[in-house]
Design a protein around this motif. Structure first.
Motif, PDB file in Angstrom:
ATOM      1  N   GLU A 257       0.760  -1.327  -0.033  1.00  0.00           N
ATOM      2  CA  GLU A 257       0.071  -0.026   0.062  1.00  0.00           C
ATOM      3  C   GLU A 257       0.899   1.243  -0.045  1.00  0.00           C
ATOM      4  O   GLU A 257       0.584   2.214  -0.675  1.00  0.00           O
ATOM      5  CB  GLU A 257      -1.028  -0.058   1.176  1.00  0.00           C
ATOM      6  CG  GLU A 257      -2.293  -1.120   0.978  1.00  0.00           C
ATOM      7  CD  GLU A 257      -3.059  -0.782  -0.149  1.00  0.00           C
ATOM      8  OE1 GLU A 257      -3.147   0.577  -0.568  1.00  0.00           O
ATOM      9  OE2 GLU A 257      -3.672  -1.665  -0.520  1.00  0.00           O
ATOM     10  N   GLN A 258       1.999   1.279   0.725  1.00  0.00           N
ATOM     11  CA  GLN A 258       2.830   2.385   0.680  1.00  0.00           C
ATOM     12  C   GLN A 258       3.309   2.720  -0.520  1.00  0.00           C
ATOM     13  O   GLN A 258       3.491   3.655  -1.066  1.00  0.00           O
ATOM     14  CB  GLN A 258       3.904   2.092   1.558  1.00  0.00           C
ATOM     15  CG  GLN A 258       4.961   3.291   1.840  1.00  0.00           C
ATOM     16  CD  GLN A 258       4.533   4.437   2.311  1.00  0.00           C
ATOM     17  OE1 GLN A 258       4.061   4.735   3.459  1.00  0.00           O
ATOM     18  NE2 GLN A 258       4.146   5.531   1.569  1.00  0.00           N
ATOM     19  N   GLN A 259       3.683   1.588  -1.476  1.00  0.00           N
ATOM     20  CA  GLN A 259       4.114   1.705  -2.539  1.00  0.00           C
ATOM     21  C   GLN A 259       3.039   2.273  -3.585  1.00  0.00           C
ATOM     22  O   GLN A 259       3.548   3.300  -4.580  1.00  0.00           O
ATOM     23  CB  GLN A 259       4.839   0.695  -3.318  1.00  0.00           C
ATOM     24  CG  GLN A 259       6.129   0.237  -2.444  1.00  0.00           C
ATOM     25  CD  GLN A 259       7.065   1.195  -2.145  1.00  0.00           C
ATOM     26  OE1 GLN A 259       7.408   2.261  -2.749  1.00  0.00           O
ATOM     27  NE2 GLN A 259       7.789   1.212  -0.982  1.00  0.00           N
ATOM     28  N   GLY A 260       1.831   1.991  -3.530  1.00  0.00           N
ATOM     29  CA  GLY A 260       0.674   2.379  -4.003  1.00  0.00           C
ATOM     30  C   GLY A 260       0.400   3.906  -3.925  1.00  0.00           C
ATOM     31  O   GLY A 260       0.116   4.466  -4.623  1.00  0.00           O
ATOM     32  N   ILE A 261       0.662   4.085  -2.705  1.00  0.00           N
ATOM     33  CA  ILE A 261       0.344   5.720  -2.234  1.00  0.00           C
ATOM     34  C   ILE A 261       1.684   6.654  -3.207  1.00  0.00           C
ATOM     35  O   ILE A 261       1.510   7.745  -3.366  1.00  0.00           O
ATOM     36  CB  ILE A 261       0.395   5.813  -0.588  1.00  0.00           C
ATOM     37  CG1 ILE A 261      -0.634   5.134  -0.059  1.00  0.00           C
ATOM     38  CG2 ILE A 261       0.792   7.271  -0.368  1.00  0.00           C
ATOM     39  CD1 ILE A 261      -0.742   5.113   1.394  1.00  0.00           C
ATOM     40  N   ASN A 262       2.824   6.155  -3.101  1.00  0.00           N
ATOM     41  CA  ASN A 262       3.846   6.645  -3.643  1.00  0.00           C
ATOM     42  C   ASN A 262       3.699   6.878  -4.993  1.00  0.00           C
ATOM     43  O   ASN A 262       3.895   7.856  -5.780  1.00  0.00           O
ATOM     44  CB  ASN A 262       5.149   5.974  -3.628  1.00  0.00           C
ATOM     45  CG  ASN A 262       5.783   6.063  -2.068  1.00  0.00           C
ATOM     46  OD1 ASN A 262       5.501   6.866  -1.275  1.00  0.00           O
ATOM     47  ND2 ASN A 262       6.630   5.088  -1.794  1.00  0.00           N
ATOM     48  N   ALA A 263       3.060   5.905  -5.702  1.00  0.00           N
ATOM     49  CA  ALA A 263       2.648   6.027  -7.187  1.00  0.00           C
ATOM     50  C   ALA A 263       1.695   7.208  -7.569  1.00  0.00           C
ATOM     51  O   ALA A 263       1.607   7.863  -8.374  1.00  0.00           O
ATOM     52  CB  ALA A 263       2.082   4.799  -7.770  1.00  0.00           C
TER      53      ALA A 263
END
Length: 464
Positions: free
Chosen positions: A87-93
């Motif tokens: 999820e953190q990487q999704g938010i970064n995207a």
């Protein structure tokens, strides 16, 4: 009563709120009268909903207000439980796309993003969504996960807020009545329905030579709309005598039900087990299985995972990593074209992580870009930005001039939409050719665990 009045007065002073007596006690007129992390509700300053308060993007008052309700934390009650890496990487995207959009503007408008951490709790999601709609006046909301998207949509749809999910895959979303009296649906997703992924999983297990020896199939699935959706599709297609499926549900982040499901499955002695669930639950399942008779690697047992387990954290625990070597899994496939290559390069440069090692990062990136395009359409064709008008803009993405959805192409694509010209968009996640239910079909990748990476070994087109 005096004590109560003194207490309320003290609270108001400490919170930085104003008091008036005309017509009764009033702490505030607007939220600007309240202290930090407070909001004015019914003329009183009250705390923000748990998990909310972060704002990104353009700070100006005329920015288009967008919301995001996403499950970043692994627990709503235990701050030590940590964060969901995927999820953190999704938010970064999402934030990368937001930055790129605001560098250019969408028909003269810039975007503000209000973030709420749902911690995977649907009740908390609903409360946060109500606050985003009522207090932040959002016109669009980005959500994560099927159960939370369904919870949020009960608030957004009746308030004409466009809702987009990059990771909600349950087939149930396609049946939601989402027009609210209008002509265009308000519930969309860049993630493909699990009708697609479920068919691919079943077809692979039934016909692919890599799984020919697996006659007895175990299925451990999350007992929610996401897990139940894949359970129904997979078990509906895999039939004896060719394949015998033994399925057991478990509850999210509940060790007792996971342990019970693993124990029951061990007694069935499957050749291969499909795990439908998120990385933290999948890791616990594999750990428990490593101490069983039949479900450990040394007994010849094999694992197969679905999209939500494709998370680098699955390979961080030494026991889990050893047990899942050479395991297979599925996930929506990145398109491998210009849009994905551009996204991947910029993501690695900014965050130092390869987005292909996580599910739905490209879908998250595309979701924010779609909001940007929809804002441009709404502003350009009506002079204002509303949820229904943005949704109408999303129906203009399937014909006309072709665009790879990259930062350098955004202005031209947005300009065409603002001028009411339809375009054909290919995103980092693949085709964004939406159907009447607001879904974009996607190919599915077959990946395999190889040491420290998820290696794509095949791409399967969406089955009929």
């Amino acid at each position: 009563m005096r004590a109560l009045g003194s207490l309320m007065l003290s609270a108001a002073l400490l919170g930085g709120c104003s008091l008036t007596t005309a017509g009764g006690l009033s702490e505030c007129e607007t939220s600007t009268d309240c202290g930090e992390n407070q909001v004015c509700t019914a003329n009183f300053c009250v705390p923000l909903p748990a998990g909310c308060g972060e704002r990104y993007g353009d700070p100006s008052a005329d920015a288009v207000q967008i919301g995001a309700a996403l499950p970043l934390s692994l627990s709503a009650t235990n701050p030590d439980a940590g964060k969901d890496e995927s999820e953190q990487q999704g938010i970064n995207a999402i934030l990368l796309a937001l930055e790129e959009i605001n560098q250019r503007g969408a028909a003269g408008k810039k975007l503000a993003l209000h973030f709420c951490d749902t911690a995977g709790d649907p009740a908390r999601t609903a409360l946060q969504t109500q606050w985003l709609v009522t207090e932040k006046k959002i016109v669009a909301l980005m959500t994560g996960g099927s159960t939370q998207t369904l919870a949020a949509s009960e608030v957004t749809l009746k308030n004409n807020v466009l809702t987009m999910s990059s990771s909600a895959t349950s087939p149930e979303l396609a049946g939601v009545a989402d027009r609210n009296g209008g002509t265009v649906g308000l519930l969309w997703r860049t993630a493909p329905s699990d009708v697609i992924q479920g068919k691919v999983v079943a077809n692979l297990l039934a016909t692919d030579s890599r799984f020919a020896s697996a006659t007895k199939i175990g299925l451990l699935y999350l007992d929610d709309p996401y897990g139940q959706g894949l359970f129904n599709v997979i078990t509906g297609l895999l039939k004896p005598p060719a394949k015998i499926v033994k399925a057991f549900p478990y509850t999210r982040r509940t060790e007792s039900t996971i342990t019970s499901a693993v124990t029951k499955l061990d007694a069935e002695d499957p050749d291969l087990t499909v795990v439908v669930g998120f990385e933290d639950d999948a890791s616990l399942i594999v750990k428990r299985a490593s101490n069983t008779t039949h479900l450990k690697a040394s007994a010849g047992h094999r694992w197969f995972f679905t999209d939500s387990a494709k998370d680098q954290a699955l390979l961080e625990d030494a026991t889990v990593k050893a047990q899942v070597q050479d395991a297979y899994g599925t996930a929506p496939a990145p398109n491998g074209g210009q849009a994905f290559d551009s996204f991947q390069s910029r993501f690695i440069a900014k965050y130092g992580r390869d987005p292909s090692n996580f599910s739905f990062t490209a879908h998250s990136y595309d979701s924010m870009y779609l909001f940007g395009l929809a804002v441009a359409y709404s502003q350009g064709t009506s002079g204002t930005v509303t949820g229904p008008k943005m949704a109408e803009g999303l129906t203009r993405l399937s014909s006309g001039k072709s665009y790879q959805l990259t930062s350098v192409n955004f202005l031209d694509a947005a300009g065409d939409l603002a001028a009411n010209r339809s375009i054909d968009v290919e995103g980092a996640s693949g085709s964004l050719l939406f159907d009447d239910t607001g879904e974009a079909p996607s190919p599915i990748e077959l990946w395999q665990v190889t040491n420290d990476v998820f290696r794509q070994v095949a791409t399967v087109p969406p089955p009929p």
